[in-house]
Design a protein around this motif. Sequence first.
Motif, PDB file in Angstrom:
ATOM      1  N   VAL A 313     -24.197   6.358  -2.399  1.00 47.69           N
ATOM      2  CA  VAL A 313     -23.831   6.404  -0.975  1.00 47.69           C
ATOM      3  C   VAL A 313     -22.614   5.523  -0.711  1.00 47.69           C
ATOM      4  O   VAL A 313     -21.681   5.911   0.019  1.00 47.69           O
ATOM      5  CB  VAL A 313     -25.020   5.976  -0.111  1.00 47.69           C
ATOM      6  CG1 VAL A 313     -24.607   5.834   1.350  1.00 47.69           C
ATOM      7  CG2 VAL A 313     -26.162   6.977  -0.230  1.00 47.69           C
ATOM      8  N   ALA A 314     -22.596   4.329  -1.315  1.00 49.89           N
ATOM      9  CA  ALA A 314     -21.461   3.425  -1.128  1.00 49.89           C
ATOM     10  C   ALA A 314     -20.170   4.032  -1.667  1.00 49.89           C
ATOM     11  O   ALA A 314     -19.097   3.879  -1.064  1.00 49.89           O
ATOM     12  CB  ALA A 314     -21.748   2.092  -1.824  1.00 49.89           C
ATOM     13  N   ILE A 315     -20.256   4.733  -2.795  1.00 44.00           N
ATOM     14  CA  ILE A 315     -19.068   5.391  -3.352  1.00 44.00           C
ATOM     15  C   ILE A 315     -18.546   6.454  -2.395  1.00 44.00           C
ATOM     16  O   ILE A 315     -17.336   6.576  -2.162  1.00 44.00           O
ATOM     17  CB  ILE A 315     -19.402   6.002  -4.730  1.00 44.00           C
ATOM     18  CG1 ILE A 315     -19.664   4.895  -5.753  1.00 44.00           C
ATOM     19  CG2 ILE A 315     -18.270   6.903  -5.210  1.00 44.00           C
ATOM     20  CD1 ILE A 315     -20.204   5.415  -7.066  1.00 44.00           C
ATOM     21  N   ARG A 348     -19.273   8.218 -10.988  1.00 45.36           N
ATOM     22  CA  ARG A 348     -20.365   9.063 -10.489  1.00 45.36           C
ATOM     23  C   ARG A 348     -21.232   9.572 -11.635  1.00 45.36           C
ATOM     24  O   ARG A 348     -22.462   9.664 -11.498  1.00 45.36           O
ATOM     25  CB  ARG A 348     -19.781  10.235  -9.708  1.00 45.36           C
ATOM     26  CG  ARG A 348     -19.270   9.848  -8.328  1.00 45.36           C
ATOM     27  CD  ARG A 348     -18.532  10.988  -7.681  1.00 45.36           C
ATOM     28  NE  ARG A 348     -18.313  10.752  -6.260  1.00 45.36           N
ATOM     29  CZ  ARG A 348     -17.464  11.448  -5.509  1.00 45.36           C
ATOM     30  NH1 ARG A 348     -16.776  12.435  -6.061  1.00 45.36           N
ATOM     31  NH2 ARG A 348     -17.310  11.171  -4.229  1.00 45.36           N
ATOM     32  N   THR A 349     -20.610   9.884 -12.764  1.00 43.85           N
ATOM     33  CA  THR A 349     -21.378  10.350 -13.919  1.00 43.85           C
ATOM     34  C   THR A 349     -22.321   9.264 -14.405  1.00 43.85           C
ATOM     35  O   THR A 349     -23.494   9.527 -14.718  1.00 43.85           O
ATOM     36  CB  THR A 349     -20.428  10.761 -15.047  1.00 43.85           C
ATOM     37  OG1 THR A 349     -19.568  11.809 -14.574  1.00 43.85           O
ATOM     38  CG2 THR A 349     -21.197  11.265 -16.249  1.00 43.85           C
ATOM     39  N   ALA A 350     -21.828   8.019 -14.477  1.00 41.70           N
ATOM     40  CA  ALA A 350     -22.680   6.903 -14.910  1.00 41.70           C
ATOM     41  C   ALA A 350     -23.833   6.687 -13.936  1.00 41.70           C
ATOM     42  O   ALA A 350     -24.970   6.427 -14.343  1.00 41.70           O
ATOM     43  CB  ALA A 350     -21.846   5.632 -15.045  1.00 41.70           C
ATOM     44  N   VAL A 351     -23.553   6.789 -12.644  1.00 45.84           N
ATOM     45  CA  VAL A 351     -24.609   6.602 -11.636  1.00 45.84           C
ATOM     46  C   VAL A 351     -25.688   7.666 -11.794  1.00 45.84           C
ATOM     47  O   VAL A 351     -26.894   7.364 -11.776  1.00 45.84           O
ATOM     48  CB  VAL A 351     -23.997   6.651 -10.219  1.00 45.84           C
ATOM     49  CG1 VAL A 351     -25.094   6.711  -9.161  1.00 45.84           C
ATOM     50  CG2 VAL A 351     -23.136   5.423  -9.979  1.00 45.84           C
ATOM     51  N   ARG A 352     -25.285   8.914 -11.984  1.00 44.16           N
ATOM     52  CA  ARG A 352     -26.269   9.994 -12.147  1.00 44.16           C
ATOM     53  C   ARG A 352     -27.072   9.821 -13.427  1.00 44.16           C
ATOM     54  O   ARG A 352     -28.283  10.088 -13.459  1.00 44.16           O
ATOM     55  CB  ARG A 352     -25.551  11.339 -12.155  1.00 44.16           C
ATOM     56  CG  ARG A 352     -24.950  11.711 -10.807  1.00 44.16           C
ATOM     57  CD  ARG A 352     -23.966  12.848 -10.942  1.00 44.16           C
ATOM     58  NE  ARG A 352     -23.299  13.137  -9.672  1.00 44.16           N
ATOM     59  CZ  ARG A 352     -22.179  13.826  -9.561  1.00 44.16           C
ATOM     60  NH1 ARG A 352     -21.601  14.312 -10.654  1.00 44.16           N
ATOM     61  NH2 ARG A 352     -21.630  14.037  -8.387  1.00 44.16           N
TER      62      ARG A 352
END
Length: 464
Positions: A313-315, A348-352
């Motif tokens: 969400v912050a991203i 985003r890939t790392a977060v997922r």
Amino acid sequence: MRGIDQRGTEAEILMEAAESDRPPGESEREELERLRRELAAHRGVPGTGDRPGGRAGREHRGALRWTAMVVLLALVAVLAVGSVLARFAHGEVLDTGRYLRIVTPLGTDPALQSELVDRITDAIMDRVDVEALTAQALTAITENDPRVPAAVVGLAPLVGKQARDFVRDTATSVLASNEFEALWIQANRQTHKGVVAVLTGDTHPAVGMSEDGTVSVSLGPIIDRVRTVLTEQGFTFVEKVPAIDRSLVVFRSPELVKARWWVSFLDRTDRVLPWITVLLAACAVWVAPKGARRQAISWMGVALALAMAALAVAIGIARSAYLHAVPAEVMTPQAAATVIDAFLVPLRTAVRAVFTVAVVIALAGFLSGPSRSAVAVRDGYNRALAAVRSRRSGREPQAIESAMGRFRGPLRGGIIAVAVIVLAFWRYPTGLVLIGTVLVTVTALLAVELVAGPRTVRRDRAPR
């Protein structure tokens, strides 16, 4: 018997006070309170005289364990966010090779190529006023040759427009050529040196990034190549034009310079934060009450998943704020969106990926717990295994089946250890690597269960 004697003594004190028609004296009240505390401690009822090993003490220690577990899980969530950002700062922002992998495809993006063509065309046409030069030439011709009508001077604007179109078409062809990629990579390599210089403490880089957070790519070598091609095609207007050094802004954020300390800190702690996070996670499970450690594992997965959701969400908020802050004259909205999205893809890939691993951890902790749904799932799993194993029940187990049955526990631990080592020593694990590692690990554990025989119970001793 001692409890009966205590109750009898208590009753005697109360009867003596009643017969004398007076309230109990100070000494009698103290004796009465002492007997009540001893009786409460004997019965296990919480009171002021509870022994350290009584139920109240156990409840107090349990509350402390739960509190410590919650605090540690909160720290794990915060450090997990820091670990993801640290890996992004070290591996994507400050590493030249990874940076070039991000920006190289941008050279072929239609939105950014259109921006590049406009900048190159404007840079050349600002130095070469073709319309004015054409008007002067046509005026001189009409003055020297009476046969030429003066109306031809009006063709100068048309010639100027055609010249701009010609320059633009030439720039487009250069950007579509194979040599452009080499020029684009070299320009971005120089830019990255300036970015790293600013973010690591050198406030006076030669190129790349200014003090207001503007990251720009020098277009000088690319413009020189376009000028060469124009000259080869007969556009001699550009022969005497001095070298042109224009730049293309690819990122602009004053907050980036303000956050240089954090970027430098994350870069230095890239390899430390993940291990601290794992250590605190293990401590959170260990400090939990003994009967709730599987529940602690499940809560740890939930905490990690919530942390990654909050980071996602912050991203999104930061991306929207950045696009609204970039002036249109600095970069078109389409080009700005292309650039910021390219840089955010690895994050985003790392977060997922971490979110996926967190969900797996939460499910593992839940399914190993004592709840009815978890027990039902385990029962169904065991029945499925029993159905598969029943096909070989009529024969003697093979050597590999017997060996895997005896060493089932070490095999499980070894598989999980290998997965942890792979993720720990993989320099830049992508989301595909993390998800693939999880799937391979689960498949290997399932294979062990299928090949290994059922557990056998030793009956060397008669039950007592």
